[in-house]
Structures are given as C-alpha cells and as structure tokens.
Design an enzyme around this catalytic site. Structure first.
Site, PDB file in Angstrom:
ATOM      1  N   LYS A 167      32.137 -98.140  29.509  1.00 11.29           N
ATOM      2  CA  LYS A 167      30.934 -98.774  30.054  1.00 11.29           C
ATOM      3  C   LYS A 167      31.209-100.246  30.401  1.00 11.29           C
ATOM      4  O   LYS A 167      32.245-100.787  30.042  1.00 11.29           O
ATOM      5  CB  LYS A 167      29.784 -98.633  29.056  1.00 11.29           C
ATOM      6  CG  LYS A 167      29.392 -97.166  28.771  1.00 11.29           C
ATOM      7  CD  LYS A 167      28.638 -96.536  29.918  1.00 11.29           C
ATOM      8  CE  LYS A 167      28.399 -95.053  29.916  1.00 11.29           C
ATOM      9  NZ  LYS A 167      28.140 -94.302  28.748  1.00 11.29           N
TER      10      LYS A 167
HETATM   11  C1  LIG Z   1      27.307 -93.067  28.227  1.00  7.83           C
HETATM   12  C2  LIG Z   1      25.925 -92.586  28.450  1.00  7.83           C
HETATM   13  C3  LIG Z   1      25.061 -92.231  27.404  1.00  7.83           C
HETATM   14  C4  LIG Z   1      25.516 -92.107  25.988  1.00  7.83           C
HETATM   15  O1  LIG Z   1      26.064 -93.231  25.502  1.00  7.83           O
HETATM   16  P1  LIG Z   1      26.831 -93.198  24.081  1.00  7.83           P
HETATM   17  O2  LIG Z   1      26.883 -94.660  23.742  1.00  7.83           O
HETATM   18  O3  LIG Z   1      28.178 -92.618  24.348  1.00  7.83           O
HETATM   19  O4  LIG Z   1      26.026 -92.417  23.142  1.00  7.83           O
HETATM   20  C5  LIG Z   1      23.765 -91.920  27.695  1.00  7.83           C
HETATM   21  N1  LIG Z   1      23.315 -91.898  28.959  1.00  7.83           N
HETATM   22  C6  LIG Z   1      24.118 -92.197  29.997  1.00  7.83           C
HETATM   23  C7  LIG Z   1      23.557 -92.183  31.375  1.00  7.83           C
HETATM   24  C8  LIG Z   1      25.448 -92.528  29.772  1.00  7.83           C
HETATM   25  O5  LIG Z   1      26.263 -92.780  30.808  1.00  7.83           O
END
Ligand SMILES: *Cc1c(COP(=O)(O)O)cnc(C)c1O
Length: 379
Positions: free
Chosen positions: A184
């Site tokens: 991210k």
């Molecule tokens: C990455 C992601 C999540 C989940 O995030 P985590 O921190 O891995 O639990 C939820 N929604 C979207 C759209 C994502 O890209």
C-alpha cells in the site's frame, strides 16, 4: 521471480531501519508511546479528531461495523470490485452483504443509483471503496445515506491523503479505514488505521481493539493503572511499536510519494492515449492517492496473453479485482447476485506497475512493452 519492473515496491530507506532500531533499543515492543505518536501524527496529517492504529484494514472495517452495532439481521451495501476483505468484515459481524454495481468504464467505483436499488428496510450502512485512491461520488452517496438514515464507512485502503471537494477521504463517513499492508502507499508490513470525528465511535473502537479491557498493559507499565475490567466482547486487533515506528517514517514520505505516483500516472495516460486502451478515472474529480494504475483492454482482447507478453518482458501486472461475488464462497452464499457492469469491466481490467521509486527507465519499459503486447494480441 526477479522482475525488471514489479507491480509495486517499498519506498524504504535508512529512516525505516533507524525507526526499527530505536524501538528495539527502547525495550518496549507492544502498543505504547510510539503508537500514540503515530496516531496523533496521522490524525493531524489528515485533519481528523481520532486515529486508532490497528493490526490491519480488515479489522478496522470490522471494528467500524461493530462500533455501529451492526450484526445479525442487518444488511450492508458494498461494491464487488474490491478486495474480499471489504465484505468479509461485514460477514464477521453476522450481517449480510448487498452488492451494488459500479459506475462504468470511466469510473470503477460504486454507483450511487445502484446503491439506492439495494436499500431494504434491513439496510444499516454503505461501505464505499475508493478504488485505486480515486474518490467515490461522495456528495451523492452522502445524500442517499442521509435520506435513508444509513451510516457510511469508507474503505480507504487505497486512499491515504486523497480528498474530494476539500474533504479528506476517510472523513466523509462515520469511519475511514486505511491499510498499511506491504504493497500500500504507506507500508508497515501489516497494519491499519481507523479514523473518525465521532468521540463515541473512537471510544468503542479503542475498547474493542484490545479485548474490551479498560486499561492497557502500557498503562500498567507506566504505573497509571494496576488492574482492569472487561466491559465488552473485544478482540486483539492491536498494532505493535515496530509497525507504528515504520508508519511514522512512512507518513513523512506519503505526500511526496503520492505526487510521484500522480506524475507516473499522467505519463502513462499521455503516452498510451493513442492505443485502444481505456483509462478509468482519467477525468476523475478530486485528489487521488494514485494507489493503482488500472487499464481496460479492448473488448474481446485476450487478457491472459496480454499479461503473458508483459511477463515475458519481466514486467509484473495484476488484476484488480476478481469480483467478490464470483468467488466460490460468495457464489454459494449469494447465488443470485448479478452485476453486469462489474463483471464486464473486471474481465477487461489489468493493473500496470505503479510505485514512487519507479525509475524513468522502468516507466519507459512498461510503456513500450504495453504497446508491443497490445499489438501482439490484436494480431
Ligand atoms: C488491502 C485492502 C484491504 C485489506 O487491508 P489489510 O490491511 O490487508 O487488512 C481492504 N480493502 C481494500 C480495498 C484493500 O486494497
């Protein structure tokens, strides 16, 4: 595989290494002073009253739903063109998901008119997902939510420091949920943040993220408390000091990183505009966090061959997303769901590499390889 251009890469340097060393030498690893600092800095950065650090964005979503007392008998509206965590969080609470279709090729976000079609007397909330960091049509969605007395939860996993009409994404609704997963815009490995301007939601989330306990190990270590009560059924959804320290270092680079993402995005758009590709969000409103660079292949184009051609050039691509309602678990649970626009566009979608540390040479490689791959598959 050793990619010449991976799909994503960390924006890490010596600051992250030093941040981890400082925590190790401090001899306090679990949620404590560094996490509090990270939360204050994150809240100040986005201009929101409360920021609560948690283990990941999935649990942030779960906590937001729990804080709203959503559970069995309730329904929550959400898109299907997102990561499965968005709707898994709803199912954890015992509530059911109502999937709403997306806008179209120009905008892969949930469509306000489709939200309205899914509202029933059981509906309690709408989870919007700002796909790729691009804002949903929040003004319209907020109007629908207020007319039907529904809460809005924002899955802002892709959208740290994005905004629409001067309002930061994550603050349009009751709660905004951010992910700090390793790919991210702000990465800590695992990690997440829930933001809210509501004191009651913040209090509830603070309690539920740590077993419903009224004091933390950290409070007792500092001598502020010697015992605790458990006032609610909570969870261990805490973050730790190592991740919070990485988060603080990463927060300092977020805005510059997002600007570099924007510059790369604009270069891709410009240099590929004479191809048969379509570019969702090219005319999107607001300020995006540019988490992803999605393209739509021409109708009937062989996506697997296109992606293989890029792989042969050692360029990694991906699909965002295989729609949730088509996964076996969801198909079995919700066999009747039909989302024609989501299904048609998801089948044509490919994501090209995008990350702030991409070199100009890597950008050129992707552009050239994409053009070649398109030519190869249209033969
Ligand atoms: C990455 C992601 C999540 C989940 O995030 P985590 O921190 O891995 O639990 C939820 N929604 C979207 C759209 C994502 O890209």
């Amino acid at each position: 595989m050793n990619w010449r251009v991976p799909l994503a890469d960390l924006n890490y340097a010596l600051d992250e290494e030093q941040a981890i060393r400082d925590v190790l030498w401090s001899r306090w690893l679990t949620m404590g002073a560094i996490t509090q600092r990270f939360e204050h800095e994150f809240a100040a950065f986005l201009g929101v009253k409360h920021a609560l650090a948690v283990s990941n964005a999935t649990v942030a979503l779960h906590l937001a739903l729990l804080a709203l007392d959503i559970g069995p008998g309730d329904e929550v509206i959400a898109p299907a063109l997102t990561f499965v965590a968005t709707t898994n969080a709803v199912l954890y609470t015992g509530a059911e998901v109502r999937f709403a279709d997306i806008c179209g090729a120009h905008d892969l976000n949930i469509a306000p008119a489709e939200i309205e079609k899914q509202i029933t007397p059981r509906t309690r909330a709408i989870i919007v997902v700002h796909y790729g960091g691009y804002p949903c049509q929040m003004e319209c969605i907020a109007e629908i939510a207020s007319r039907h007395k529904l809460a809005i939860i924002e899955d802002a996993a892709h959208a740290p420091d994005a905004s629409l009409d001067g309002t930061v994404l994550g603050t349009w609704g009751v709660a905004g949920c951010f992910s700090f997963f390793g790919n991210k815009n702000l990465s800590t490995g695992e990690g997440g943040m829930l933001i809210t301007n509501r004191d009651d939601i913040a209090d509830r989330v603070r309690l539920l993220r740590s077993h419903g306990m009224t004091t933390l190990t950290w409070d007792r270590h500092q001598g502020h408390a010697s015992t605790y009560d458990v006032t609610d059924l909570g969870y261990n959804y805490r973050i730790d000091e190592l991740r919070s320290a990485l988060g603080r270092a990463q927060l300092g680079k977020l805005r510059a990183g997002n600007m570099r993402r924007q510059a790369i995005t604009e270069k891709y758009w410009e240099r590929l505009s004479d191809t048969a590709l379509e570019f969702p969000f090219r005319n999107a409103l607001g300020i995006s966090a540019h988490h992803l660079f999605p393209i739509l292949l021409p109708e009937g184009c062989d996506r697997a061959r296109f992606m293989d051609a890029l792989r042969a050039e050692e360029i990694q691509t991906s699909i965002h997303y295989p729609p949730i309602h088509l996964f076996t678990y969801y198909r079995n649970r919700y066999p009747a769901v039909l989302l024609p626009i989501t299904e048609a566009l998801a089948a044509r979608q490919v994501t090209l590499p995008l990350y702030p540390t991409m070199s100009d040479a890597q950008i050129e490689l992707v552009i050239a390889a994409t053009r070649n791959a398109l030519n190869a598959v249209s033969d």
